[in-house]
Scaffold this active site. Structure first.
Site, PDB file in Angstrom:
ATOM      1  N   ALA A 130       4.750   4.537  -4.412  1.00 19.27           N
ATOM      2  CA  ALA A 130       4.718   4.327  -5.235  1.00 19.27           C
ATOM      3  C   ALA A 130       3.457   4.091  -5.985  1.00 19.27           C
ATOM      4  CB  ALA A 130       4.557   2.436  -5.455  1.00 19.27           C
ATOM      5  N   GLN A 144       0.494  -1.053   0.016  1.00 14.94           N
ATOM      6  CA  GLN A 144       0.815  -0.088   0.042  1.00 14.94           C
ATOM      7  C   GLN A 144       0.729   1.069   0.073  1.00 14.94           C
ATOM      8  OE1 GLN A 144      -2.756   0.368  -0.487  1.00 14.94           O
ATOM      9  NE2 GLN A 144      -3.877  -1.273  -1.017  1.00 14.94           N
ATOM     10  N   SER A 145       1.839   1.395  -0.419  1.00 13.70           N
ATOM     11  CA  SER A 145       2.968   2.784  -0.173  1.00 13.70           C
ATOM     12  C   SER A 145       2.652   3.557  -1.161  1.00 13.70           C
ATOM     13  CB  SER A 145       4.461   1.670  -1.457  1.00 13.70           C
ATOM     14  OG  SER A 145       5.127   3.085  -1.482  1.00 13.70           O
ATOM     15  N   ASN A 146       2.103   4.578  -0.609  1.00 14.36           N
ATOM     16  CA  ASN A 146       1.687   6.037  -1.259  1.00 14.36           C
ATOM     17  C   ASN A 146       2.656   6.798  -2.171  1.00 14.36           C
ATOM     18  OD1 ASN A 146      -0.590   6.150   0.586  1.00 14.36           O
ATOM     19  ND2 ASN A 146       0.786   6.641   2.083  1.00 14.36           N
TER      20      ASN A 146
END
Ligand SMILES: *Cc1c(COP(=O)(O)O)cnc(C)c1O
Length: 327
Positions: free
Chosen positions: A76, A72-74
């Site tokens: 990325a 859930q990387s913001n």
């Protein structure tokens, strides 16, 4: 000190607003820098860094941005959006198993058509930089050109995004006739805080910079942030003269671990939303605000203090945790 900024792209909606949270009695005032409003798709702090990073990628003739992070990387997601806006492709190396249903940031990456590689936590911690440079080499053999962005874009170039943000904050504070005593942010890979600290020096701006870490511990980040600052000094030829005591970390709010939540943290985020109409996220800003409230309760600040909390975004991280929120 003078600093010659590299060219900047304008993708984010800047300046982001500064708003005052409604007062609670007998406590310092909290203001919020709404960096969650840097954009809808771009929401959050990463675009301030990517504006500088992406210029470098374009200058080097890259056709693909390669980066990494959690599922859930913001960062990325912001990278995938930035790439799309610039007509580039993106390859995202994400830590963990491919979930059955893509949600939140991952769903957005899929909609954007980002290419995603899932790797194990072990592969990630041992060799994610190598994996990304292999991907870049592989592209090269096909006549393409990849540009590798480290986790969180927390390198020398990325950090100057938040150095520049200090200039913005100082100008806004002057217009609003506000003198902040503290600037508080959530620290996850250190680039935001490194940039804020450099900005404080460069612009001779008085507020103390205080990061609330959401993973690892204070000594890890003192080290990591100092390294980012040193590499910025090497890259840009400035001497920021930052001492280890300039790097202030409020440790103790990681809770169960990175991106893991206890029920009381979720409750806090819900209460906060119901009080202010502002959504904090479960991974970063929720924990950082919990830290700030706790430090206020413990008397770290006096009640005349003005504190600027940077809302670094993360709203899409709420959705994959819907089960915790409906309880
Ligand atoms: C990445 C991120 C942070 C942390 O910023 P770093 O520069 O990585 O320390 C804080 N909040 C949100 C919402 C983020 O996505």
């Amino acid at each position: 000190m003078n600093f010659k900024y590299p060219k900047i792209l304008t993708l984010a909606n800047l300046p982001t607003p500064i708003v005052k949270l409604r007062d609670s009695a007998n406590s310092p005032s909290i203001y919020m820098k709404r960096d969650d409003l840097t954009g809808i798709a771009l929401s959050g702090n990463k675009i301030r860094k990517l504006e500088f990073v992406a210029v470098d990628a374009l200058k080097q003739g890259a056709d693909t941005l390669i980066t990494c992070g959690g599922i859930q990387s913001n960062h990325a997601r912001a990278t995938a959006v930035t790439a799309t806006m610039l007509g580039l492709k993106s390859i995202l190396v994400l830590r963990g198993e491919q979930p059955e249903i893509a949600d939140g940031n991952l769903l957005m990456n899929n909609i954007l058509g980002a290419e995603i590689r899932f790797i194990t936590a072990e592969e990630y911690s041992n060799s994610v930089m190598d994996i990304m440079s292999d991907i870049a080499h592989n592209l090269e053999s096909k006549g393409r050109k990849g540009y590798v962005i480290p986790e969180g874009a927390s390198d020398a170039l990325g950090a100057i995004g938040y150095m520049h943000a200090i200039k913005e904050i100082r100008e806004q504070a002057e217009l609003l006739d506000l003198e902040f005593d503290y600037i508080v942010n959530a620290t996850g890979s250190g680039g935001t805080q490194a940039g804020l600290i450099m900005g404080k020096k460069l612009y001779d701006y008085s507020p103390a910079i205080l990061g609330v870490n959401v993973c690892d511990d204070a000594s890890y980040f003192e080290n990591k942030i100092m390294n980012i600052i040193k590499s910025a000094e090497e890259k840009f030829g400035n001497r920021f003269k930052i001492k280890s005591r300039d790097i202030k970390i409020a440790d103790g709010y990681v809770g169960m671990g990175y991106a893991l939540n206890k029920p009381d943290e979720i409750e806090f985020i819900v209460d906060f939303a119901r009080t202010h109409g502002i959504f904090l996220d479960p991974v970063y800003t929720g924990k950082a605000m919990i830290g700030l409230y706790d430090l206020i309760k413990k008397g770290k600040f006096n009640k005349r203090n003005k504190i600027l909390f940077i809302h670094t975004g993360g709203i899409y991280g709420i959705f994959p945790k819907r089960e915790l929120f409906v309880k």
